[in-house]
Write a protein that holds these residues in place. Sequence first.
Motif, PDB file in Angstrom:
ATOM      1  N   PHE A 225      -3.857 -66.210   8.966  1.00 22.24           N
ATOM      2  CA  PHE A 225      -3.165 -65.105   9.629  1.00 22.24           C
ATOM      3  C   PHE A 225      -3.329 -65.195  11.140  1.00 22.24           C
ATOM      4  O   PHE A 225      -4.356 -65.655  11.644  1.00 22.24           O
ATOM      5  N   ASP A 226      -2.317 -64.727  11.859  1.00 19.82           N
ATOM      6  CA  ASP A 226      -2.371 -64.600  13.316  1.00 19.82           C
ATOM      7  C   ASP A 226      -2.937 -63.221  13.642  1.00 19.82           C
ATOM      8  O   ASP A 226      -2.379 -62.201  13.229  1.00 19.82           O
ATOM      9  N   ASP A 228      -3.051 -61.553  16.394  1.00 19.34           N
ATOM     10  CA  ASP A 228      -2.249 -60.727  17.305  1.00 19.34           C
ATOM     11  C   ASP A 228      -1.047 -60.087  16.623  1.00 19.34           C
ATOM     12  O   ASP A 228      -0.673 -58.957  16.929  1.00 19.34           O
ATOM     13  N   THR A 229      -0.420 -60.800  15.704  1.00 24.37           N
ATOM     14  CA  THR A 229       0.827 -60.317  15.099  1.00 24.37           C
ATOM     15  C   THR A 229       0.687 -59.909  13.635  1.00 24.37           C
ATOM     16  O   THR A 229       1.553 -59.218  13.113  1.00 24.37           O
ATOM     17  N   GLY A 230      -0.385 -60.379  12.974  1.00 20.63           N
ATOM     18  CA  GLY A 230      -0.523 -60.135  11.550  1.00 20.63           C
ATOM     19  C   GLY A 230       0.323 -61.065  10.700  1.00 20.63           C
ATOM     20  O   GLY A 230       0.309 -60.968   9.472  1.00 20.63           O
ATOM     21  N   GLU A 231       1.048 -61.973  11.354  1.00 22.02           N
ATOM     22  CA  GLU A 231       1.921 -62.898  10.622  1.00 22.02           C
ATOM     23  C   GLU A 231       1.095 -63.832   9.755  1.00 22.02           C
ATOM     24  O   GLU A 231       0.053 -64.340  10.177  1.00 22.02           O
ATOM     25  N   GLU A 232       1.572 -64.073   8.524  1.00 21.23           N
ATOM     26  CA  GLU A 232       0.922 -65.062   7.671  1.00 21.23           C
ATOM     27  C   GLU A 232       1.507 -66.434   7.984  1.00 21.23           C
ATOM     28  O   GLU A 232       2.724 -66.627   7.978  1.00 21.23           O
ATOM     29  N   LEU A 233       0.626 -67.385   8.260  1.00 18.24           N
ATOM     30  CA  LEU A 233       0.999 -68.739   8.639  1.00 18.24           C
ATOM     31  C   LEU A 233       0.863 -69.663   7.427  1.00 18.24           C
ATOM     32  O   LEU A 233       0.358 -69.246   6.379  1.00 18.24           O
ATOM     33  N   ARG A 249      -9.614 -60.630   3.906  1.00 15.13           N
ATOM     34  CA  ARG A 249      -8.599 -59.597   3.784  1.00 15.13           C
ATOM     35  C   ARG A 249      -8.860 -58.851   2.487  1.00 15.13           C
ATOM     36  O   ARG A 249      -9.299 -59.442   1.488  1.00 15.13           O
TER      37      ARG A 249
END
Length: 291
Positions: A225-226, A228-233, A249
């Motif tokens: 996860f990022d 700063d953005t919460g984006e899953e990579l 998490r």
Amino acid sequence: MPQHHGRTADATPFSVSRSSPVPEAIDELWERRADLSPTDDAARRTVTEAIDLLDSGAARVAAVDQASDEVVVDERARRAILLAFRVLSMRTSEAGPFRYQDRLPLKRRFDRVRVAPGAIARWGSHLAPGVVLMPSYVNVGAHVGAGTLVDTWATVGSCAQIGSNVHLSGGVGIGGVLEPPGAVPVVVEDETFVGSRSVIVEGARVRRGAKLGAGVLLTSSTPVFDADTGEELPRGQAPAWSVCVSSTRLRMFPGGEFGVPCLLVIKRLGEGEEHDKLLLESLFREHGTAL
């Protein structure tokens, strides 16, 4: 022929030919492997020549293709290693007062490589010029790039691919893979740092320039996860030129809510940027980890 396992993202300077330098005779031996034994002199010569190619770096089990950014696995090279356990007999070897009993001897080729007392590298592993081995272990089929430091009690598993100018800190465990066929080895690319007691296994990939804090657990299925953005990579990959720490998490299970391990990207670096060590250590400590 090599098998290809695609993963898309930034390309790296790590590249490999799509044709195997290992002789086709290995495939023929593989088809009749059940009948092979140390008494088969011709088979033993063929396999020994193939392992020598891995030992010298002329062949490798896997690498990242620069054009496609895929991890390319040379199954023929991996088969050669497995065949070695059928055609080589058990032998006793010595290193000072220590004695070993194995089918694979210790490595003898060290071209401008520093090997501290207590370090062990097996024949069939490749150590490029400038590598430093503190008391550590490097297994057969592993490939360690120029200028890399394998620190105290770190292990580099069978067929693992470690790039150039990498720092594997004390106690790092890099997983190995010989079977099943098609399994992807761990790849740690150039200019990376892996913090103390981290474990990288199951074909996970640490992309170029990534810096991992202490105690990171990264498998091929680890969520990333990022911060700063919460984006899953993409799972199982430390992104290129990033600073990452171990995290958890919360997930709900029938028995309650539990923390599941994940990798957290806390900072992005510019390509080629070398983060000041003191600032990097401070950043890791802010997130409950260290170098």
